[in-house]
Design an enzyme around this catalytic site. Sequence first.
Site: not given
Lengths: 338, 359
Positions: B136, B30, B45, B25-27, B22-23
């Site tokens: 955040d 997903v 995740k 993030g920084g960490m 799906i994509g």
Amino acid sequence: MSDAAKCIDTHLDRPVLVKALKEGTDKKRLLDEIRALQKIRSKHVVQIYDVVRDEDGEIQGLVEEYIEGADLTYLNPPTTAEDLMKLFYPIAKGIAEIHDHGHIHRDVKRQNMKFDGEGCLKIFDFGLARDETADASTIGPIGTPGYMAPELFVAGTNGKTSFTTAIDVYAFGVTAISLARGTMPNGLKGIPPKLPAADADFNGLPQSLPPAVATLLNQCLAADPTARPKMSEVAEELSLHLLHGQHRAFVGFSGRLYVLDATHPAADLSVAGQGALRVRYDGLRFLLENVTGHVALNNQQAFNGMVVPGSCVIMLGLPYPSARTAITIDVSHPEVTL
Amino acid sequence: MNGNLHKAGDIIGDRYLVLGFIGQGGMQEVYQAEDKLLGKIVALKAPKNLSAQKRFKRSAVVSAKVNHPNVAKTLDYVDVDENHAYLVEEYIPGKDLSRVLREDLPLLDPQIVARIFHHLARGLAASHHAGVIHRDLKPSNVMSVDGALVSDVKITDFGIAKMAEEEIAEAAEGGEESLTASQTAIGALPYMAPEIISSMKSADKPADIWSLGAMCFELLTGIKPFGAGLKAVSAIQAGKLPPFPTELSKSQFAPLAKDILSVVQKCLQLEQKARPTADELVKLCETFCYPANPREFGVVDSMRNAFFGFITAAAGKSVFFHRDSIFGANTAASGERVVFTRYPGEGSDRAFPVVKLRK
């Protein structure tokens, strides 16, 4: 009676409810049913996280979201009509969402509902698949006495009962009248119940529900399942009355914007030679009055008593090439987020 | 785009079948996965690296504490071995709000912003009740169900925020250079409360209120209230809002836009104590009047004259609109893609509002 225990999910360090399957559950069909229930998108339906199996891989129980607090069985009846409707609304909405996804709950009752810590009503304990070939005592109608619609006691030609979402609507009616009174009316306790029951009347409650709401709720307890309203209609009517006096209409006329609400409930709008009308707020809806001349609302001939839909354009004057004036009306209200 | 950790067909914890990437993030990365046991689609995740892994379990526990319809639900946590752990969340069909802004709508109409604001305030209140601070909040951490239709909104990455905070703190200690190098820090900056900029450790509940206010200002105006990049720092510390765009003065939209702005201003006060609590914010948002009817996509057929036009949608009757109902414009051209809400009418249905999609 239900074998359930609060446990801690040690991975996520949060409480969960581990529930043993009820006697007579058809384990072969159970997983299919649980899977089907996952498609329901409703904040009012309790989440199932996992199943518990024994050494043979046979399902013995379910792991569910744990909801703190007591179920609604012994809830003190709300004293005002508004609080009563605030209690009924999420129940109706939750059941409506279950029906929208093509499911019948089959065991709607006060014991199967709770408010979570955030005040969100949760409905649990779907009447899951029953093994009809098992022990004779489990054959026959499924449900809880008092909440079971009369049609559940009538066997069809094949010896089985057939039912629709209307059984949940009936059980909702029983739940609602019991919540309003604090106890279940005796008139509903017969097996099957004798309807209409004199002590199960939403019109005579001390909370004094609006008559339109009381009438609709009484219809939920109709003996004839086809005479009962859809659950979504009940939810809609309740939300309408919960917003009494809080609607607002923005009326755009000749480049200006007028606001109609409970404090400024009416406006007269007219253009000489084209037409005239009054828009009036009655606390629930915006209605047209004193319609004269050529007036069309969303392309329909306007009439006195016509209800303004959520958003519309009213045209004054005859169609093109005559001179016409457009009035836009947009109705909004706070969102009921119960 | 592909994930580095998994490919479609991988099975995790004997239960989750990876369907696709799906994509990221920084960490974390997903994935979309199928829960083979319960037969439903979930979001899976996975931390990107070992250093993220260490913080991952704690973040999962934090996010699992929050249970609210406007917060992505934590479903499961799978420890495959000491180097591989996964957080399983509710799958939300749609996209995050930063993608909606970038790909679909440069700014949102006040009606949908009011609804988003109200629902996010409720989700945030639930998390604050559970003692969880997001730290955040930004458009990319809010999922919009059905993308530009915004059928519903859900806050995600509660736990990840704590991880992000540590990365940002490390970056901040490393000086400007490492702050710029940290994607996470740069992404968070426009929505960051002044007290966090002074000290990352001072992140408390009022910081979330500030971030929500800053985010809703951007949704409503298309403008980041304090700009982007490091320049935002001084603007945030000054706490001065830019002028309100003229698109929002159109009469049909102005009253609600003004209501929203006044609540945004309450959130964006330098003094933490002056900001509303999440519960107070919910009360303020409850006064917003907006229709909560579902929206749909459509294409403008034509404007028949200067005043009216018609929209064709995927299903249902053709839809009439008045130019006063177009958000941020006075006319629409044939072929323009729009989002609208339908109301019943004779002959044609009626649309209000009509919001143009990016070309």
